[in-house]
Design a protein around this motif. Structure first.
Motif, PDB file in Angstrom:
ATOM      1  N   THR A  69       0.585  13.475   2.754  1.00 55.67           N
ATOM      2  CA  THR A  69       1.794  14.273   2.985  1.00 55.67           C
ATOM      3  C   THR A  69       3.049  13.452   2.725  1.00 55.67           C
ATOM      4  O   THR A  69       3.977  13.903   2.041  1.00 55.67           O
ATOM      5  CB  THR A  69       1.809  14.801   4.435  1.00 55.67           C
ATOM      6  N   CYS A  70       3.087  12.243   3.253  1.00 59.88           N
ATOM      7  CA  CYS A  70       4.256  11.378   3.067  1.00 59.88           C
ATOM      8  C   CYS A  70       4.374  10.910   1.616  1.00 59.88           C
ATOM      9  O   CYS A  70       5.487  10.805   1.080  1.00 59.88           O
ATOM     10  CB  CYS A  70       4.169  10.172   4.003  1.00 59.88           C
ATOM     11  N   PHE A  71       3.244  10.632   0.986  1.00 61.25           N
ATOM     12  CA  PHE A  71       3.222  10.190  -0.415  1.00 61.25           C
ATOM     13  C   PHE A  71       3.829  11.266  -1.313  1.00 61.25           C
ATOM     14  O   PHE A  71       4.691  10.979  -2.156  1.00 61.25           O
ATOM     15  CB  PHE A  71       1.775   9.894  -0.821  1.00 61.25           C
ATOM     16  N   CYS A  72       3.388  12.495  -1.117  1.00 61.65           N
ATOM     17  CA  CYS A  72       3.904  13.606  -1.910  1.00 61.65           C
ATOM     18  C   CYS A  72       5.376  13.872  -1.600  1.00 61.65           C
ATOM     19  O   CYS A  72       6.180  14.148  -2.500  1.00 61.65           O
ATOM     20  CB  CYS A  72       3.062  14.852  -1.645  1.00 61.65           C
ATOM     21  N   THR A  73       5.751  13.759  -0.327  1.00 62.55           N
ATOM     22  CA  THR A  73       7.124  14.023   0.100  1.00 62.55           C
ATOM     23  C   THR A  73       8.096  12.990  -0.455  1.00 62.55           C
ATOM     24  O   THR A  73       9.287  13.287  -0.627  1.00 62.55           O
ATOM     25  CB  THR A  73       7.197  14.059   1.639  1.00 62.55           C
ATOM     26  N   SER A  74       7.622  11.793  -0.741  1.00 62.17           N
ATOM     27  CA  SER A  74       8.505  10.764  -1.294  1.00 62.17           C
ATOM     28  C   SER A  74       8.945  11.092  -2.717  1.00 62.17           C
ATOM     29  O   SER A  74       9.893  10.483  -3.231  1.00 62.17           O
ATOM     30  CB  SER A  74       7.802   9.401  -1.274  1.00 62.17           C
ATOM     31  N   PHE A 100       9.622   1.904  -2.732  1.00 59.04           N
ATOM     32  CA  PHE A 100       8.960   1.415  -1.515  1.00 59.04           C
ATOM     33  C   PHE A 100       8.036   2.476  -0.928  1.00 59.04           C
ATOM     34  O   PHE A 100       6.862   2.201  -0.635  1.00 59.04           O
ATOM     35  CB  PHE A 100       9.988   0.999  -0.472  1.00 59.04           C
ATOM     36  N   SER A 101       8.557   3.692  -0.728  1.00 59.58           N
ATOM     37  CA  SER A 101       7.763   4.743  -0.077  1.00 59.58           C
ATOM     38  C   SER A 101       6.579   5.159  -0.945  1.00 59.58           C
ATOM     39  O   SER A 101       5.480   5.405  -0.431  1.00 59.58           O
ATOM     40  CB  SER A 101       8.648   5.952   0.238  1.00 59.58           C
ATOM     41  N   LEU A 102       6.789   5.223  -2.265  1.00 57.53           N
ATOM     42  CA  LEU A 102       5.703   5.594  -3.174  1.00 57.53           C
ATOM     43  C   LEU A 102       4.539   4.613  -3.057  1.00 57.53           C
ATOM     44  O   LEU A 102       3.375   5.017  -2.902  1.00 57.53           O
ATOM     45  CB  LEU A 102       6.225   5.628  -4.608  1.00 57.53           C
ATOM     46  N   HIS A 103       4.844   3.323  -3.103  1.00 60.08           N
ATOM     47  CA  HIS A 103       3.783   2.321  -3.057  1.00 60.08           C
ATOM     48  C   HIS A 103       3.229   2.148  -1.644  1.00 60.08           C
ATOM     49  O   HIS A 103       2.039   1.853  -1.485  1.00 60.08           O
ATOM     50  CB  HIS A 103       4.301   0.983  -3.601  1.00 60.08           C
ATOM     51  N   PHE A 104       4.062   2.342  -0.643  1.00 60.84           N
ATOM     52  CA  PHE A 104       3.582   2.203   0.732  1.00 60.84           C
ATOM     53  C   PHE A 104       2.521   3.248   1.049  1.00 60.84           C
ATOM     54  O   PHE A 104       1.408   2.912   1.478  1.00 60.84           O
ATOM     55  CB  PHE A 104       4.746   2.321   1.719  1.00 60.84           C
ATOM     56  N   PHE A 105       2.845   4.514   0.829  1.00 64.80           N
ATOM     57  CA  PHE A 105       1.905   5.578   1.186  1.00 64.80           C
ATOM     58  C   PHE A 105       0.758   5.695   0.183  1.00 64.80           C
ATOM     59  O   PHE A 105      -0.344   6.096   0.548  1.00 64.80           O
ATOM     60  CB  PHE A 105       2.643   6.901   1.330  1.00 64.80           C
ATOM     61  N   GLY A 106       1.017   5.317  -1.078  1.00 66.18           N
ATOM     62  CA  GLY A 106      -0.073   5.293  -2.047  1.00 66.18           C
ATOM     63  C   GLY A 106      -1.101   4.226  -1.708  1.00 66.18           C
ATOM     64  O   GLY A 106      -2.312   4.473  -1.741  1.00 66.18           O
ATOM     65  N   CYS A 107      -0.616   3.034  -1.352  1.00 66.95           N
ATOM     66  CA  CYS A 107      -1.515   1.939  -0.967  1.00 66.95           C
ATOM     67  C   CYS A 107      -2.233   2.262   0.342  1.00 66.95           C
ATOM     68  O   CYS A 107      -3.416   1.950   0.502  1.00 66.95           O
ATOM     69  CB  CYS A 107      -0.720   0.642  -0.838  1.00 66.95           C
TER      70      CYS A 107
END
Length: 310
Positions: A69-74, A100-107
């Motif tokens: 959810t957060c990954f998509c929302t970023s 930052f958010s893309l790689h944080f939630f993707g990882c």
């Protein structure tokens, strides 16, 4: 480092510049995003409220849905709004936040998938020791490590992005900020940074994918000693996980394990893993999981009863 750059904002070209196609993009990805929010929200709510979904697998699934959810929302909200604008710009600071958010939630999603594979391995290959090995405390610690590890990975990406000097032009041929398209705009030799990117993001994707596939091969091989019913149930769960792994890691490996070059299909591949996978995951984990479907029906039935009493 930002103060040394002449560029204070970037222009995002998006998926298309055609007005008609931009409207199609707006409608399509608005539906995609709403579907992602609804599907993952249902899983999160069901796991949190159901007494029957208290096993480690559903604890990890809760965090996977949260990270999806957060990954998509970023990415999705800005992309949807940008589809309505003639010229789309993003400030340098907003671009760094998106990286930052893309790689944080993707990882984080990658690490959670590894934990889910480990949980299935222990449950199938060491069933007598499952409750001891995968205790509530151990699961909480593993998830905490996943969050910390994801944060460290994202900070590395930000450090690499901030080390790039930007003198112009500032047009990003993409619909979101990421290191690969930013490398093309840097007014310096980016060979070392690209090498670090591949050894960081590329290595995480590739090594994790190999680990996951090897673990599922071992799990599937060990199922030969189980009963027909146990084998059927385990196969259903493992196949769901394998589908998710292939759908997510295939595009990621293609994007992050090569030199800083772009191909015409890059943006569509990025759409698939940034918006498609978070939408598909809830469908896979609900349609192929009897326990989750049963818990959702009970939750919905309980809600209808409460509404009737009011």
């Amino acid at each position: 480092m930002q103060l040394n750059n002449n560029v204070t904002e970037f222009i995002l070209l998006g998926l298309t510049q055609d007005p008609v196609r931009k409207k199609i993009v707006f409608v399509t990805f608005l539906l995609f995003y709403l579907g992602t929010l609804l599907g993952n929200f249902l899983i999160i709510t069901t796991i949190k409220t159901s007494r029957t979904l208290g096993s480690p697998m559903y604890f990890f699934l809760f965090h996977l849905s949260l990270s999806d959810t957060c990954f998509c929302t970023s990415i999705a909200p800005r992309m949807i709004v940008d589809a309505l604008l003639k010229k789309t710009t993003i400030s340098f600071s907003e671009c760094m936040i998106q990286v930052f958010s893309l790689h944080f939630f993707g990882c984080l999603g990658i690490f959670i998938l590894i934990l889910m594979a480990a949980d299935r391995y222990v449950a199938i290959c060491k069933p007598l020791h499952y409750t001891t090995i995968m205790s509530r405390w151990v699961c909480a610690v593993l998830v905490a490590v996943a969050w910390v590890g994801s944060c460290m990975h994202s900070l590395t990406q930000i450090f690499l992005a901030l080390s790039l000097p930007f003198c112009g032009p500032n047009v990003i041929d993409h619909y979101f900020c990421d290191l690969q398209p930013l490398l093309k705009l840097a007014c310096a030799d980016t060979y070392v940074i690209n090498l670090l990117l591949v050894s960081n993001s590329g290595a995480i994707c590739t090594v994790s994918f190999v680990m996951l596939m090897c673990s599922y091969v071992i799990i599937l091989y060990s199922l030969r000693n189980h009963s027909a019913e146990g084998r059927r149930k385990a196969l259903s769960t493992c196949i769901s996980h394998i589908i998710v792994v292939i759908l997510f890691f295939g595009p990621c490996i293609f994007i992050y394990t090569r030199p800083a070059t772009t191909f015409p299909m890059d943006k569509m591949i990025a759409v698939f893993y940034t918006l498609g996978t978070p939408l598909i995951n809830p469908l896979i984990y609900t349609l192929r999981n009897t326990e989750v479907k049963t818990a959702m029906r009970k939750l919905w039935g309980r809600k209808l009863i409460l509404d009737d009493k009011r």
